[in-house]
Design an enzyme around this catalytic site. Structure first.
Site, PDB file in Angstrom:
ATOM      1  N   ASP A   1     -40.893 -43.934  72.027  1.00 30.82           N
ATOM      2  CA  ASP A   1     -40.347 -43.179  73.151  1.00 30.82           C
ATOM      3  C   ASP A   1     -40.786 -43.731  74.498  1.00 30.82           C
ATOM      4  OD1 ASP A   1     -42.930 -42.422  72.798  1.00 30.82           O
ATOM      5  OD2 ASP A   1     -42.525 -40.278  72.604  1.00 30.82           O
TER       6      ASP A   1
ATOM      7  N   ASP B   1     -45.670 -43.880  64.173  1.00 30.79           N
ATOM      8  CA  ASP B   1     -46.778 -43.466  65.025  1.00 30.79           C
ATOM      9  C   ASP B   1     -47.518 -42.334  64.334  1.00 30.79           C
ATOM     10  OD1 ASP B   1     -46.828 -45.079  67.255  1.00 30.79           O
ATOM     11  OD2 ASP B   1     -45.060 -44.082  68.092  1.00 30.79           O
TER      12      ASP B   1
ATOM     13  N   ASP C   1     -43.116 -48.980  74.538  1.00 27.91           N
ATOM     14  CA  ASP C   1     -42.570 -49.220  73.204  1.00 27.91           C
ATOM     15  C   ASP C   1     -41.342 -50.125  73.242  1.00 27.91           C
ATOM     16  OD1 ASP C   1     -44.357 -47.718  71.748  1.00 27.91           O
ATOM     17  OD2 ASP C   1     -43.206 -45.861  71.990  1.00 27.91           O
TER      18      ASP C   1
END
Lengths: 579, 700
Positions: free
Chosen positions: B536, B319, B540
């Site tokens: 997290d 990310d 996801d």
């Protein structure tokens, strides 16, 4: 060594290497059913065979079906050879009126020829009828070699394919190997050999008067000699090319009718390694990365050359026992020097040793000199060549697939060394592959050592060892090494045509051929099913000098470590005692 | 109390005397054949030890095959060999046990307030945590320990999670969103939470962690199994080699007419020296230590398989925010629209951001103050109504009531396309110069925020993404390891390109939605790649479940943590790179010790073969190139070396071979040189030294 000797060795390698690419490419075309020059002639024959045998050439099988086909075919061949020997007195083409072969010898010979070992416990010209030699043995010379090639074709496809269940069609590979590769090459070689004086006839042996009469062991006067002849050239061509090795005559290629001239000798020793060497290129071609094939060929060449040098040095050095008797063993323009016991004067040391090394490397087993008479180190080289598992060139097909197993082991450990789950040609090497590979490196040493132990511990085994002592031990070790590795060469010195050696040897040959072929097929079958893992920066390349070095180390260490104690009690101690 | 877990020195092995004592006792307990049989190599050694002990007892009674002292000494060192191997395993396990003990303290019997209705204020009954079932709803109030893992359904509270993370700063847990997961064993510090249990008693995160650390559920990983098979094959071969040596020797003696056959003791000694005891003895310790290294990096792997897979990762999905760039963007410049003074833009931008507590908002206030001397006015000083950012309008701002100098001011700031729509809807015009500025800013990887007052565009705020220091070098390392990095960002492609170039990633996925991530992972996997990612949020979870190595942040949601196969207690997304290195280390340690072990055999042959057949074939002494004093000293030296090398290599097994980011060929060359060539040479020296010591001490 003389300059002439060195030149002959170098010339041999040069010609061999030059032939690798053209023949290798041709064989790849054959295996991949691509167009070849021979199609117009052999295509119709091939299709006739398929129609006759009801084979659909476009159907593919998985590894199990192919393994079953191979086993059935080989078992049938074994049975035919056995029956032919047992009933040869009733069959045609038996001008010498040979009687039936004993059951244990017939079993040993049948296994021997079906498994591409061609160990000969019998004397060809005094045991087998022409019919048995041609319909039984020569046919097996072709089909056992073709079986090796077909197995290799299936196994290479396993390494080349991804996400597929099938490996190909054993029947098609078998037919094409025999028809397109073995037959044309044998035809060429046989004709050339005939031109050199190798005999090819159906007439019975004839007798000639002796120039000087002699007496036999019973004291009777002997005035004439039987000269054996027969359809030899056709069998010799395939025995050399197909890494069979079973000679038409008992003394094999040291017989002047099997190997009359320097040219015939060169062609025959070239034929020993020719197909096996070219198959490396075929492999590279079929996995679409010829560097992989060259790397494997380099490994074979380097080990071959190393061991050849040791044997050459040792033979040329001669026998210290002779030196102490004041016998001159140095080479000069008048004599080759060195240890010439058991060697033909017309071949000398370089061509004898080259043949010895090639024939034990390639699981051929034909000889042009007597290995039993080599110096201990020269004999050690022959033994080590076989102890490496017949993967230095090895039998046609079987040598390369044996080497591929070592590649898998080398890749596995190297993968760990660089911190990545090992992969080879885009296949992950996992538990199943290691199971098969471990099985494969395990079987041969166990077979050799256990049978040797049985032989030296039992009266049946010990009673026919003619040279008890260190050399006798080497002979027994050589016998089982040769048979377990489907080599077929003999150290001699043992009365091997006894029920004990015929039966134990037969079992060793069966294990050496089929117990190894089946797990290798399984390994290939498993690889073929795997998803492709594209090589990345972290992938270890398997064509670099470093990997070549590593593969040599794996082959030598896995081979040598197992047999070092046994060798220490045989040739090594013999060598030390001699000096 | 702070548990040890995250506060051990990561450089040293971190052992203490107590752990050594415990390992010593454990290594004796592990002699039980039932536990030895799991390790074929060491099982053979133990069988050899038993056999030689029996021979020793026989020799003591006066009818032995060799002098009792010799058989006894060989037997003793064979027992040591087994014990050393057991000790390495016990030592590796011991550290885990110490950590598990610390964790267990957090898992005492806890009372839970089980609610009858799943809402705050409902009546509850106090039950033992063991009575709770998945789906039960319970209340946790300030001072309570959360009984079991769960999902917050109501309430906001600060929670002390130090029992798990070692981090003493409390974290906020609230219903909904990405911070709704709570872990059993953690303590609520303030306020209250209504939690729905998401695990059965004994199956919670803390329990899993304890299990993992103790190694109770340790299963052999696929690669370890494959290696074990190879080692077993070597063991069987060498077994046959040694067993058949007896008939060979008997035959040799009978034909040579002199000498004595090789003794069983010597054959057992040869066997133990030849079989790969070094790697066989340390293999299990290597695996445990690998798991342990993860734990010391504050990563909990749910299986050893995941650690191995980490070593093979080809693609890292990262990310952008928090991993590649600092979490917050900073305002660096104001670009006014044509005809607008910079000060006016700065003033409006500051006013619009006064109530914006995000780091970006604060950075705008700071920039206005530093660059234009505008002091940060207090929110209550002005009669203003602040409009918070909302996902619908995609803008925020302020409405200021008219006063003496100004009419009503409606200030908004937001993304360019949103502001354009807003101004055109009001009948205003979006200047082309601004359009250009917006594009320019995007192209350099920054984010433009357009500021509008009433119907007029004032200008653009330049929000810059700050790429983390040193991250580029790490990506270079990863590339050398053969790992491709892919940046995942919600930014537009223009911004993404610029940041990707600045950070040095190999590829990026712009304007990424969660389902795009999943699709990308599947595509890579279809191409045969192994993909690792961190995540997290709940959204996801599908991608985490799909990835081969999935690291969930401990601050993440329960569903993310369940989908992952590793949990990073520090919630640090760059940890993925360390995880990859640990995975590689694990495989490398196995590989190097295997190579070393087999390479050692060469020297051992040279020591034992001449000694074993000394009476039959004295000429074989030519192979005694180490010039070992006597046949007995040669055999003893080899056996002692074989046992001591296990002890000598325990630190390497536990620490792991150091990983270097170099090409595979370079790594192979290096390791073959050190462990292959070194493995051939080292025992020659070692055995000779031991032999010299035995002679010097007059033991021979």
């Amino acid at each position: 060594m003389t300059a002439n000797g060195i030149f002959q060795i170098v010339f041999y390698f040069a010609v061999l290497i030059l032939l690798v690419k053209p023949l290798g490419t041709f064989m790849a075309h054959v295996f991949q059913r691509e167009k070849t020059l021979l199609d117009p002639v052999l295509g119709p024959v091939e299709h006739f065979i398929y129609r006759l045998a009801r084979i659909n050439p476009n159907e593919e099988y998985n590894w199990k079906e192919n393994a079953l086909a191979m086993l059935l075919f080989n078992f049938a061949g074994l049975l035919v050879v056995y029956v032919l020997q047992r009933f040869q007195q009733f069959l045609p083409l038996n001008p010498q009126r040979m009687s039936a072969v004993s059951s244990d010898s017939a079993f040993n010979t049948a296994v021997s020829f079906a498994s591409n070992t061609n160990w000969q416990g019998y004397g060809g010209e005094t045991t087998m009828s022409y019919f048995t030699q041609m319909v039984g043995l020569t046919v097996q010379n072709f089909v056992s070699a073709a079986t090796g090639l077909a197995l290799l074709a299936l196994i290479i496809r396993g390494f080349a394919r991804h996400s597929m269940k099938t490996l190909g069609n054993f029947w098609v590979d078998l037919t094409r190997s025999a028809l397109y590769i073995l037959l044309p090459l044998s035809f060429l070689l046989a004709l050339t050999l005939v031109s050199q004086g190798v005999v090819q006839t159906f007439s019975p042996s004839f007798s000639v008067p002796l120039l000087q009469s002699t007496i036999d062991i019973n004291g009777a006067k002997v005035t004439e000699q039987q000269i054996a002849v027969g359809p030899a050239a056709s069998q010799i061509a395939i025995k050399q090319l197909g890494t069979n090795g079973g000679g038409f005559f008992n003394v094999n290629s040291s017989h002047p009718f099997e190997n009359p001239t320097p040219l015939s000798d060169f062609l025959e020793v070239l034929s020993i390694l020719l197909i096996a060497a070219a198959l490396c290129y075929t492999y590279g071609y079929m996995v679409k990365d010829t560097r992989q094939g060259w790397a494997i060929l380099a490994v074979m060449m380097i080990i071959f050359f190393g061991l050849l040098s040791i044997s050459l040095w040792s033979e040329q050095h001669g026998n210290p026992a002779f030196t102490s008797l004041g016998i001159d063993q140095t080479s000069s323009s008048l004599q080759p020097g060195g240890n010439m016991e058991g060697k033909e004067v017309r071949f000398g040391i370089p061509n004898s040793v080259l043949w010895e090394t090639a024939t034990t490397a390639a699981s051929n087993g034909s000889v042009n000199s007597m290995h039993d008479s080599y110096t201990p180190l020269g004999g050690l080289v022959a033994l080590v060549m076989m102890h490496l598992g017949e993967v230095i060139f090895g039998g046609v097909g079987s040598g390369l697939y044996g080497m591929l197993v070592f590649v898998v082991v080398a890749v596995f450990v190297a993968g760990l060394l660089v911190g990545r789950t090992p992969e080879y040609l885009g296949h992950k090497i996992e538990t199943y592959e290691m199971k098969m590979a471990s099985l494969l490196i395990l079987i041969m040493p166990i077979t050799v050592l256990v049978f040797t132990a049985i032989a030296v511990m039992t009266d049946a085994g010990r009673s026919t060892i003619f040279n008890p002592g260190v050399h006798g031990f080497s002979e027994v070790l050589y016998l089982f090494t040769s048979q377990s590795n489907n080599n077929g060469s003999a150290f001699a010195g043992i009365g091997a045509n006894t029920p004990f050696y015929n039966v134990t040897g037969g079992i060793a040959m069966i294990i050496g051929r089929y117990w190894l072929a089946v797990p290798t097929l399984a390994l290939a079958g498993s690889l073929a099913q795997k998803k492709f893992v594209p090589p990345g920066e972290g992938t270890l390349p398997t064509h670099t000098p470093l990997f070549i070095f590593w593969l040599i180390a794996v082959v030598v260490i896995v081979g040598a470590l197992n047999f070092l104690p046994a060798l220490a009690l045989g040739p090594i101690v013999e060598h030390l005692m001699m000096h | 109390m702070k548990p040890q877990i995250s506060h051990q020195n990561k450089e040293t092995l971190g052992f203490n005397g107590k752990m050594f004592r415990r390992a010593l006792i454990d290594s004796l307990a592990k002699l039980s054949p039932r536990s030895m049989v799991r390790n074929p190599v060491m099982f053979v050694v133990e069988a050899g030890s038993v056999l030689t002990t029996a021979l020793w007892i026989q020799a003591l009674s006066g009818s032995g095959e060799a002098p009792p002292w010799f058989i006894g000494t060989v037997s003793l060192w064979l027992w040591f060999t087994v014990l050393f191997a057991n000790f390495s395993e016990a030592l590796a396990e011991g550290r885990g046990k110490a950590q598990a003990d610390a964790l267990k303290k957090a898992r005492q019997e806890i009372k839970a307030k089980r609610l009858h209705e799943p809402s705050f204020g409902s009546s509850y009954e106090v039950v033992a945590s063991a009575m709770l079932r998945k789906g039960d709803v319970f209340l946790v109030e300030a001072g309570d320990v959360i009984a079991i893992d769960g999902e917050v359904v109501e309430g906001v509270a600060s929670v002390d999670e130090s029992a798990i993370t070692g981090e003493s700063a409390p974290v906020i847990r609230e219903s909904g969103g990405d911070r709704s997961a709570v872990t059993g064993g953690t303590r609520v510090l303030s306020d209250w939470l209504v939690v729905r249990a998401s695990a059965e008693p004994g199956g919670g995160f803390l329990d899993r962690m304890i299990h993992l650390i103790e190694g109770a559920k340790r299963q052999k990983t696929p690669n370890e199994i494959a290696l074990n098979i190879l080692l077993a094959a070597f063991t069987i071969i060498f077994l046959v080699v040694c067993v058949t040596l007896l008939p060979f020797s008997l035959y040799s003696v009978s034909t040579a007419g002199h000498g004595t056959p090789v003794t069983v003791t010597v054959l057992v000694a040869l066997l133990v020296c030849l079989i790969p005891t070094t790697i066989g003895g340390l293999l299990s310790a290597i695996g445990i230590a690998g798991m342990d290294r993860m734990i010391r990096h504050n990563v909990i792997a749910t299986s050893g398989r995941a650690i191995e897979a980490a070593g093979d990762v080809d693609v890292l999905l990262l990310d952008k925010t928090g991993t590649i760039t600092l979490g917050n963007r900073m305002a660096t410049e104001f670009t006014p629209a044509p005809g607008i003074a910079k000060e006016r833009l700065a003033d409006a931008a500051q006013l619009a951001s006064l109530a914006d507590e995000t780091p970006e908002g604060r950075s705008i206030v700071v920039l206005a103050k530093e660059k234009y001397g505008l002091r940060g006015r207090e929110v209550h000083e002005i009669a203003a109504h602040f409009i918070p950012f909302s996902a619908q309008t995609r803008m925020s701002g302020v409405d200021i009531q008219p006063d003496s100098s100004n009419g009503k001011r409606i200030i908004r700031k937001g993304a360019a396309d949103a502001m354009k729509a807003y101004i055109e809807q009001q009948g205003g015009k979006f200047p082309s110069a601004i359009q250009q500025t917006v594009q320019d800013i995007s192209r350099v990887g920054a984010t433009p925020l357009v500021v509008v007052e009433n119907k007029e565009v004032l200008g653009v705020i330049h929000l810059k993404d700050i790429v983390k220091g040193g991250i580029k070098e790490r990506f270079v390392h990863l590339r050398k390891m053969g790992i491709k990095t892919v940046m995942i960002t919600g930014d537009n492609p223009l911004t993404a390109t610029a940041i990707a170039a600045e950070a040095g990633v190999d590829d990026f996925l712009a304007e990424a939605k969660p389902e795009d991530k999943l699709k990308l992972i599947r595509e890579y996997q279809k191409g045969g790649r192994l993909v690792a990612m961190t995540g997290d949020g709940t959204n996801d979870a599908p991608a985490l479940a799909q990835a081969d190595v999935a690291v969930a942040m401990n601050t993440g949601t329960q569903s993310a943590r369940e989908a992952a196969n590793m949990i990073d207690l520090d919630s640090n997304p760059t940890k993925l790179m360390e995880i990859v290195e640990i995975g590689k280390q694990l495989l490398m340690t196995r590989g190097t010790l295997t190579t070393f072990s087999i390479a050692n055999d060469v020297a051992k042959y040279f020591a034992i073969i001449p000694a074993a057949f000394a009476t039959t074939y004295p000429v074989l002494n030519a192979l005694n190139i180490m010039k070992l004093a006597t046949p007995e000293s040669a055999i003893l030296s080899a056996v002692i070396f074989n046992a001591l090398i296990i002890v000598a290599l325990i630190p390497l097994a536990l620490k792991g071979v150091k990983y270097r980011a170099v090409s595979a060929v370079e790594l192979l060359r290096r390791h073959l040189l050190i462990y292959g060539v070194g493995g051939v040479i080292a025992p020659f020296i070692g055995i000779k030294i031991i032999d010299m010591i035995l002679v010097a001490l007059r033991l021979i």
